[in-house]
Motif scaffolding. Structure first.
Motif, PDB file in Angstrom:
ATOM      1  N   ARG A   1      58.950  46.885 -59.430  1.00 53.13           N
ATOM      2  CA  ARG A   1      60.350  46.478 -59.597  1.00 53.13           C
ATOM      3  C   ARG A   1      60.482  44.962 -59.702  1.00 53.13           C
ATOM      4  O   ARG A   1      61.193  44.430 -60.571  1.00 53.13           O
ATOM      5  CB  ARG A   1      61.175  46.984 -58.408  1.00 53.13           C
ATOM      6  N   LEU A   2      59.818  44.249 -58.782  1.00 53.88           N
ATOM      7  CA  LEU A   2      60.013  42.801 -58.720  1.00 53.88           C
ATOM      8  C   LEU A   2      59.219  42.036 -59.771  1.00 53.88           C
ATOM      9  O   LEU A   2      59.613  40.938 -60.163  1.00 53.88           O
ATOM     10  CB  LEU A   2      59.668  42.306 -57.313  1.00 53.88           C
ATOM     11  N   MET A   3      58.123  42.599 -60.239  1.00 54.05           N
ATOM     12  CA  MET A   3      57.388  41.961 -61.339  1.00 54.05           C
ATOM     13  C   MET A   3      58.246  41.913 -62.596  1.00 54.05           C
ATOM     14  O   MET A   3      58.131  40.988 -63.407  1.00 54.05           O
ATOM     15  CB  MET A   3      56.086  42.718 -61.621  1.00 54.05           C
ATOM     16  N   ARG A   4      59.116  42.902 -62.752  1.00 56.40           N
ATOM     17  CA  ARG A   4      59.957  42.985 -63.944  1.00 56.40           C
ATOM     18  C   ARG A   4      61.034  41.905 -63.980  1.00 56.40           C
ATOM     19  O   ARG A   4      61.673  41.704 -65.012  1.00 56.40           O
ATOM     20  CB  ARG A   4      60.603  44.372 -64.036  1.00 56.40           C
ATOM     21  N   ILE A   5      61.262  41.239 -62.831  1.00 53.97           N
ATOM     22  CA  ILE A   5      62.230  40.125 -62.834  1.00 53.97           C
ATOM     23  C   ILE A   5      61.513  38.798 -62.555  1.00 53.97           C
ATOM     24  O   ILE A   5      62.135  37.815 -62.149  1.00 53.97           O
ATOM     25  CB  ILE A   5      63.380  40.362 -61.835  1.00 53.97           C
ATOM     26  N   GLY A   6      60.196  38.800 -62.736  1.00 55.98           N
ATOM     27  CA  GLY A   6      59.436  37.557 -62.691  1.00 55.98           C
ATOM     28  C   GLY A   6      58.994  37.069 -61.336  1.00 55.98           C
ATOM     29  O   GLY A   6      58.609  35.905 -61.190  1.00 55.98           O
ATOM     30  N   LEU A   7      59.030  37.938 -60.316  1.00 56.48           N
ATOM     31  CA  LEU A   7      58.632  37.498 -58.973  1.00 56.48           C
ATOM     32  C   LEU A   7      57.107  37.512 -58.837  1.00 56.48           C
ATOM     33  O   LEU A   7      56.436  38.418 -59.346  1.00 56.48           O
ATOM     34  CB  LEU A   7      59.246  38.418 -57.915  1.00 56.48           C
ATOM     35  N   ASN A   8      56.572  36.512 -58.151  1.00 55.11           N
ATOM     36  CA  ASN A   8      55.135  36.449 -57.875  1.00 55.11           C
ATOM     37  C   ASN A   8      54.831  37.351 -56.682  1.00 55.11           C
ATOM     38  O   ASN A   8      54.975  36.946 -55.531  1.00 55.11           O
ATOM     39  CB  ASN A   8      54.717  35.008 -57.583  1.00 55.11           C
ATOM     40  N   ILE A   9      54.435  38.580 -56.944  1.00 51.56           N
ATOM     41  CA  ILE A   9      54.268  39.578 -55.887  1.00 51.56           C
ATOM     42  C   ILE A   9      52.999  40.377 -56.125  1.00 51.56           C
ATOM     43  O   ILE A   9      52.610  40.642 -57.264  1.00 51.56           O
ATOM     44  CB  ILE A   9      55.497  40.520 -55.827  1.00 51.56           C
ATOM     45  N   GLU A  10      52.343  40.747 -55.042  1.00 55.31           N
ATOM     46  CA  GLU A  10      51.197  41.644 -55.125  1.00 55.31           C
ATOM     47  C   GLU A  10      51.231  42.615 -53.957  1.00 55.31           C
ATOM     48  O   GLU A  10      51.619  42.251 -52.836  1.00 55.31           O
ATOM     49  CB  GLU A  10      49.883  40.875 -55.138  1.00 55.31           C
ATOM     50  N   THR A  11      50.850  43.845 -54.216  1.00 53.65           N
ATOM     51  CA  THR A  11      50.774  44.864 -53.177  1.00 53.65           C
ATOM     52  C   THR A  11      49.310  45.160 -52.897  1.00 53.65           C
ATOM     53  O   THR A  11      48.541  45.434 -53.821  1.00 53.65           O
ATOM     54  CB  THR A  11      51.505  46.152 -53.603  1.00 53.65           C
ATOM     55  N   ILE A  12      48.937  45.109 -51.636  1.00 54.04           N
ATOM     56  CA  ILE A  12      47.552  45.340 -51.239  1.00 54.04           C
ATOM     57  C   ILE A  12      47.508  46.553 -50.312  1.00 54.04           C
ATOM     58  O   ILE A  12      48.174  46.575 -49.269  1.00 54.04           O
ATOM     59  CB  ILE A  12      46.960  44.104 -50.528  1.00 54.04           C
ATOM     60  N   THR A  13      46.730  47.555 -50.691  1.00 56.59           N
ATOM     61  CA  THR A  13      46.652  48.788 -49.913  1.00 56.59           C
ATOM     62  C   THR A  13      45.291  48.974 -49.239  1.00 56.59           C
ATOM     63  O   THR A  13      45.136  49.868 -48.411  1.00 56.59           O
ATOM     64  CB  THR A  13      46.933  50.010 -50.804  1.00 56.59           C
ATOM     65  N   ASP A  14      44.326  48.133 -49.586  1.00 58.65           N
ATOM     66  CA  ASP A  14      43.005  48.211 -48.965  1.00 58.65           C
ATOM     67  C   ASP A  14      42.968  47.334 -47.709  1.00 58.65           C
ATOM     68  O   ASP A  14      43.261  46.132 -47.788  1.00 58.65           O
ATOM     69  CB  ASP A  14      41.928  47.746 -49.951  1.00 58.65           C
ATOM     70  N   PRO A  15      42.604  47.889 -46.560  1.00 56.16           N
ATOM     71  CA  PRO A  15      42.636  47.129 -45.297  1.00 56.16           C
ATOM     72  C   PRO A  15      41.789  45.860 -45.314  1.00 56.16           C
ATOM     73  O   PRO A  15      42.212  44.833 -44.774  1.00 56.16           O
ATOM     74  CB  PRO A  15      42.106  48.137 -44.268  1.00 56.16           C
ATOM     75  N   HIS A  16      40.601  45.912 -45.904  1.00 56.91           N
ATOM     76  CA  HIS A  16      39.748  44.727 -45.945  1.00 56.91           C
ATOM     77  C   HIS A  16      40.380  43.636 -46.812  1.00 56.91           C
ATOM     78  O   HIS A  16      40.379  42.453 -46.442  1.00 56.91           O
ATOM     79  CB  HIS A  16      38.357  45.094 -46.482  1.00 56.91           C
ATOM     80  N   SER A  17      40.925  44.030 -47.947  1.00 58.88           N
ATOM     81  CA  SER A  17      41.580  43.070 -48.838  1.00 58.88           C
ATOM     82  C   SER A  17      42.824  42.469 -48.186  1.00 58.88           C
ATOM     83  O   SER A  17      43.154  41.304 -48.416  1.00 58.88           O
ATOM     84  CB  SER A  17      41.950  43.739 -50.164  1.00 58.88           C
ATOM     85  N   GLN A  18      43.508  43.258 -47.380  1.00 56.96           N
ATOM     86  CA  GLN A  18      44.691  42.757 -46.670  1.00 56.96           C
ATOM     87  C   GLN A  18      44.317  41.609 -45.733  1.00 56.96           C
ATOM     88  O   GLN A  18      44.999  40.577 -45.683  1.00 56.96           O
ATOM     89  CB  GLN A  18      45.346  43.897 -45.884  1.00 56.96           C
ATOM     90  N   VAL A  19      43.225  41.775 -45.000  1.00 60.75           N
ATOM     91  CA  VAL A  19      42.781  40.735 -44.071  1.00 60.75           C
ATOM     92  C   VAL A  19      42.341  39.486 -44.836  1.00 60.75           C
ATOM     93  O   VAL A  19      42.682  38.354 -44.460  1.00 60.75           O
ATOM     94  CB  VAL A  19      41.625  41.262 -43.190  1.00 60.75           C
ATOM     95  N   LEU A  20      41.588  39.683 -45.928  1.00 63.21           N
ATOM     96  CA  LEU A  20      41.122  38.545 -46.722  1.00 63.21           C
ATOM     97  C   LEU A  20      42.295  37.762 -47.302  1.00 63.21           C
ATOM     98  O   LEU A  20      42.305  36.529 -47.287  1.00 63.21           O
ATOM     99  CB  LEU A  20      40.200  39.033 -47.846  1.00 63.21           C
ATOM    100  N   ARG A  21      43.303  38.481 -47.806  1.00 65.56           N
ATOM    101  CA  ARG A  21      44.455  37.811 -48.398  1.00 65.56           C
ATOM    102  C   ARG A  21      45.262  37.074 -47.337  1.00 65.56           C
ATOM    103  O   ARG A  21      45.819  35.991 -47.596  1.00 65.56           O
ATOM    104  CB  ARG A  21      45.348  38.824 -49.119  1.00 65.56           C
ATOM    105  N   ALA A  22      45.325  37.626 -46.137  1.00 68.42           N
ATOM    106  CA  ALA A  22      46.092  37.004 -45.057  1.00 68.42           C
ATOM    107  C   ALA A  22      45.552  35.622 -44.708  1.00 68.42           C
ATOM    108  O   ALA A  22      46.305  34.723 -44.326  1.00 68.42           O
ATOM    109  CB  ALA A  22      46.079  37.900 -43.818  1.00 68.42           C
ATOM    110  N   ASN A  23      44.254  35.432 -44.865  1.00 65.09           N
ATOM    111  CA  ASN A  23      43.643  34.154 -44.515  1.00 65.09           C
ATOM    112  C   ASN A  23      44.059  33.013 -45.438  1.00 65.09           C
ATOM    113  O   ASN A  23      43.890  31.845 -45.079  1.00 65.09           O
ATOM    114  CB  ASN A  23      42.111  34.295 -44.533  1.00 65.09           C
ATOM    115  N   SER A  24      44.575  33.333 -46.620  1.00 66.85           N
ATOM    116  CA  SER A  24      44.960  32.285 -47.571  1.00 66.85           C
ATOM    117  C   SER A  24      46.460  32.036 -47.605  1.00 66.85           C
ATOM    118  O   SER A  24      46.965  31.362 -48.491  1.00 66.85           O
ATOM    119  CB  SER A  24      44.471  32.663 -48.979  1.00 66.85           C
TER     120      SER A  24
END
Length: 281
Positions: A151-174
Motif C-alpha cells: 500500500r505505502l510503496m504505491r504512494i512513494g514511501l520508503n518502506i520494507e517489511t521483514i518477516t525473517d527473524p535473523h534479517s529483522q535483527v540485522l536490520r535493527a542494528n542499522s
C-alpha cells in the motif's frame, strides 16, 4: 508518548475489555475471570457477595476487577455481561456462514472501538516524517505487513517489511532516530519480534506496535500502541478474522498518510499504475 490507558466501559463489548486487560489481572482476578467465563448465566443473577464467595475471594477484589475494566461497579458490569450473553445466544443459533460473517463484522466493530485517535495521529506523523519505515511481522502478521508495504510503496514511501527473524535483527542494528519500526504481533509476545524491536529501540528508532494486548513484552518497548481486537487460540492461529483486525488498523494508517499530502500521493499512484500496466496483456 503516552500509552492508551483510559476508556469508557459501556461503549465497548465486555469480552473486548477483558481481552485487552487480562494480562494485567492479579492471581485473584484471574480466578474471578475464569469463574465468570465458565458460569456466565449464574453470575448475571448473583450478588456481589455471592460471586466473591463462589470464587473464595474478597468483595473488594470483585469491585477492583470491575473498575479495572472501566465499570463504575458490579451492577454495571453485570448489565454489560447480560447484554453480551443475550447477543451470543442469538448468534449461536446461526449457520457457520452466518457465524463467520458475524465474527468478521464484530472484529471490525471491536477494533474500531479501541482506536485512540491521538495515538493513530501520532503514528501517522511518525511514519510520514520517517526516513525509513521497517515493518516486522512473523507468520500471518508478516502477511499483514506485506500488505502494508504494498500500500505505502504505491504512494512513494520508503518502506520494507521483514518477516525473517535473523534479517529483522540485522536490520535493527542499522537504525537510528529517523527510523520507524512498525511491529505487528497479535499477542505482543513473539520473542523474535521483541528481540529485534529492543535492538531498534536501543538505536533510538520510534516503535509503533499493532497488537491485541495493552500490556505485553512488545508494548514495553513501544512509543505508540494501536490496539486490535481478535480472539484467537492456539488451534486457529493465523485465522482471517485475526488478520482482518490488523488490516483495518493498517488501512487507517495508510489512508491517513495519503491524506497528509494527497496531491503528491495521487501523482505517485498514477505513475505506479502506469508502470504496472505494462505488466498486463
Amino acid at each position: 508518548m503516552q500509552k492508551i490507558n483510559s476508556f469508557h466501559a459501556t461503549d465497548k463489548k465486555l469480552s473486548t475489555l477483558i481481552n485487552q486487560q487480562k494480562n494485567q489481572f492479579t492471581k485473584s482476578e484471574r480466578k474471578l475471570h475464569d469463574y465468570i467465563i465458565n458460569h456466565t448465566e449464574q453470575v448475571i443473577y448473583q450478588s456481589l457477595t455471592e460471586t466473591a464467595n463462589e470464587c473464595q475471594i474478597g468483595e473488594a477484589t470483585v469491585l477492583r476487577f470491575c473498575r479495572k475494566l472501566g465499570f463504575k461497579g458490579y451492577q454495571e458490569f453485570k448489565l454489560s455481561l447480560a447484554r453480551e450473553a443475550s447477543t451470543n445466544k442469538q448468534n449461536n443459533s446461526n449457520t457457520y456462514v452466518d457465524k463467520v460473517k458475524y465474527n468478521m463484522i464484530q472484529t471490525l466493530n471491536d477494533t474500531n472501538d479501541l482506536i485512540n485517535q491521538r495515538q493513530l495521529d501520532s503514528a501517522i506523523e511518525a511514519i510520514y516524517h520517517a526516513e525509513s519505515v521497517i515493518v516486522y511481522g512473523i507468520s500471518s502478521s508478516g502477511i499483514a505487513g506485506l500488505d502494508m508495504q504494498n500500500r505505502l510503496m504505491r504512494i512513494g514511501l520508503n518502506i520494507e517489511t521483514i518477516t525473517d527473524p535473523h534479517s529483522q535483527v540485522l536490520r535493527a542494528n542499522s537504525m537510528d532516530s529517523k527510523s520507524v519500526i512498525i511491529a505487528i504481533s497479535l499477542t505482543g509476545s513473539t520473542k523474535d519480534i521483541i528481540d529485534a524491536v529492543q535492538i531498534g529501540k536501543d538505536k533510538h528508532a520510534t516503535v509503533i506496535a499493532i497488537t491485541n494486548y495493552m500490556e505485553s513484552p512488545l508494548t514495553k518497548f513501544s512509543d505508540i500502541i494501536l490496539l486490535t481486537s481478535a480472539k484467537e487460540n492456539p488451534l486457529n492461529s493465523g485465522s482471517l478474522v485475526s488478520k482482518i483486525s490488523q488490516l483495518f488498523v493498517i488501512d487507517l494508517l495508510c489512508t491517513g498518510i495519503t491524506i497528509k499530502d494527497y496531491d503528491k500521493a495521487k501523482k505517485i499512484q498514477e505513475q505506479a499504475a502506469g508502470a504496472l500496466s505494462n505488466k498486463l496483456y
